[in-house]
Design a protein around this motif. Structure first.
Motif: not given
Length: 122
Positions: A122, A90, A115, A47, A43-44, A112, A95
């Protein structure tokens, strides 16, 4: 982590893992099996990749992420299933936004962007 034993017959040097190297390999293998850590990383990394690649809300095919260095965790590839799970999370948390195109695309939302800019997770 490794010990170079020397060169035999003018060829390549012989190398072996030290005790510390064996411990590090064991820890890496355990990390590779940590499903939560893999999803968190996916996820991190996705994004951040989305923000760096397309900036503010330009749609892109999310599968392109799988061809980047960020699509590896603890030395192994992130799977398409893991990416799909990350995308669902997400999107659920606003996001990213799924766009109904063929192939499907996603765009980063203002949340998003915030973030990604925070440098946090996240």
């Amino acid at each position: 982590m490794v010990e170079i034993l020397g060169v035999m017959g003018g060829n390549k040097p012989h190398v072996r893992l030290t005790d510390a190297g064996r411990v590090a390999v064991h820890q890496l293998k355990n990390l590779q099996r940590d499903r939560a850590a893999r999803l968190w990383h996916t996820m991190d990394a996705f994004l951040r990749w989305l923000f760096d690649t397309v900036g503010e809300q330009t749609p892109i095919n999310p599968s392109l992420f799988l061809a980047t260095p960020g699509s590896y965790f603890a030395g192994i590839e992130i799977t398409g299933t893991e990416l799909h799970q990350a995308l669902a999370y997400l999107a659920e948390h606003d996001l990213i936004h799924h766009i109904d195109t063929d192939p499907a695309t996603v765009a980063i939302t203002p949340h998003g962007v915030s973030c990604a800019l925070s440098g946090g997770s996240v």
